[in-house]
Scaffold this motif. Sequence first.
Motif, short mmCIF file in Angstrom:
data_model
loop_
_atom_site.label_atom_id
_atom_site.label_comp_id
_atom_site.label_asym_id
_atom_site.label_seq_id
_atom_site.Cartn_x
_atom_site.Cartn_y
_atom_site.Cartn_z
N TYR A 168 0.81 -1.22 0.00
CA TYR A 168 0.00 0.00 0.00
C TYR A 168 0.85 1.27 0.00
O TYR A 168 0.31 2.37 -0.16
CB TYR A 168 -0.93 0.02 1.21
CG TYR A 168 -2.11 -0.91 1.07
CD1 TYR A 168 -3.08 -0.68 0.09
CD2 TYR A 168 -2.26 -2.01 1.90
CE1 TYR A 168 -4.17 -1.53 -0.05
CE2 TYR A 168 -3.35 -2.87 1.77
CZ TYR A 168 -4.29 -2.62 0.80
OH TYR A 168 -5.36 -3.47 0.65
N HIS A 273 -5.87 -3.98 4.79
CA HIS A 273 -5.77 -2.60 5.25
C HIS A 273 -6.68 -2.40 6.47
O HIS A 273 -7.80 -2.95 6.51
CB HIS A 273 -6.18 -1.65 4.13
CG HIS A 273 -5.73 -0.25 4.32
ND1 HIS A 273 -6.36 0.62 5.18
CD2 HIS A 273 -4.69 0.45 3.77
CE1 HIS A 273 -5.75 1.79 5.15
NE2 HIS A 273 -4.74 1.72 4.31
N GLU A 331 -10.31 0.65 0.15
CA GLU A 331 -9.13 1.49 0.32
C GLU A 331 -8.79 2.21 -0.98
O GLU A 331 -8.47 3.40 -0.97
CB GLU A 331 -7.95 0.63 0.78
CG GLU A 331 -6.70 1.41 1.18
CD GLU A 331 -5.85 1.87 0.00
OE1 GLU A 331 -5.17 2.91 0.12
OE2 GLU A 331 -5.89 1.19 -1.05
#
Length: 372
Positions: A168, A273, A331
């Motif tokens: 990420y 996440h 996300e």
Amino acid sequence: MREKVCIIGDGITALMLSKALLDLNIEIDLIIKNNFKKKLIDNRTVGISDSNFLFLKDNEILDKKSKNFWKIKKIKIFNSKLKLDKKLLLNFENKKKNPLFHMIKNNEIYLSLKKKLEKNLLLRILIKKDNYLLSKKFLNKNYKLIINCAGNNVIDKKFFFKKIYKDYKSTAHTVIVKHTNVSNNTAHQFFTEFGPMAFLPLSTNSTSIVWSVNDKNYINEDIIKNNIKKLFPLNVKKISFSSINKFKLNFLIPREYYFKNILTFGDGLHKIHPIAGQGFNMIIRDIKILQSIIKNKINLGLELESSILAEFNNRVKSYNFLFAKGVDLTEEFFSNNNDIFNLYSNKFFSEIDKNNSIKSLFIKFANKGLNV
């Protein structure tokens, strides 16, 4: 003669799974790297959905009379990316009056589980280094099942190296804030231009904050504290900060769940996440299903063997992938940051917020997952 299972890992997942299987009268060898008496220093917290909370209580994995849990009754989600006032996107409240989830510190779960396990005569705790796990002495042990709850160790690298992985390029910063006493039963999430910041109540005078910041943004402790003060949703006069912890964020799912009698578990099955607060809840659901499969085998008088892992794989793999991917897409959606996107997404969520049926569906999935 009792069946014997080996569980590998120092963390909460390994301890919770050990307790769940010990209750089935199974002998457990718990292999850890650090001294079991070593104190866990961790400012992180977890939110446990109501259905998972009831499972942990009913199975006495956690104490029924524990006062360390804090009920979250509402969730409010804001967009604060636009250079305007904070915009309320969604407002969740369970119409059945059950809490949406329960907050607790990692330390408190760990200490509670450790006390329970230390008293159990069916548990043997072995302190071993990683290289022991590939030794003939270990592999020749007569374990019916080996469950690896320690991600990124030698077993993970040897047998479960094929993975779906995404970096990420973000870091989660966690801190606990002490403040004056206030009514504090609503969780708040703000989508900021740097990344999502969640305010998670722990008591009337403490709140846990998780801020996931894109690594391209420069950030230090002063910036973290100033942004927390700026967005703090409660009307308090004074706040103080604990030390700030941080950890890298990535998405990870193995292509295979098991090899022969070895199962990868916990973070080894899914890293997601923290935007939806569902990582720990996915682990609890996995424990619930694995325990039920093993219990059914024992009740039928069958031995523990690799067919259990095949059944577990068939029960959860597709659901875990879809759920984890849903969090990943969430996300991706909220990481978009331009004024036109923010403006139209505000309008989109305003319509969803008016639809109680859709919101009830979101609450159901957050509570029980997809495999219900």
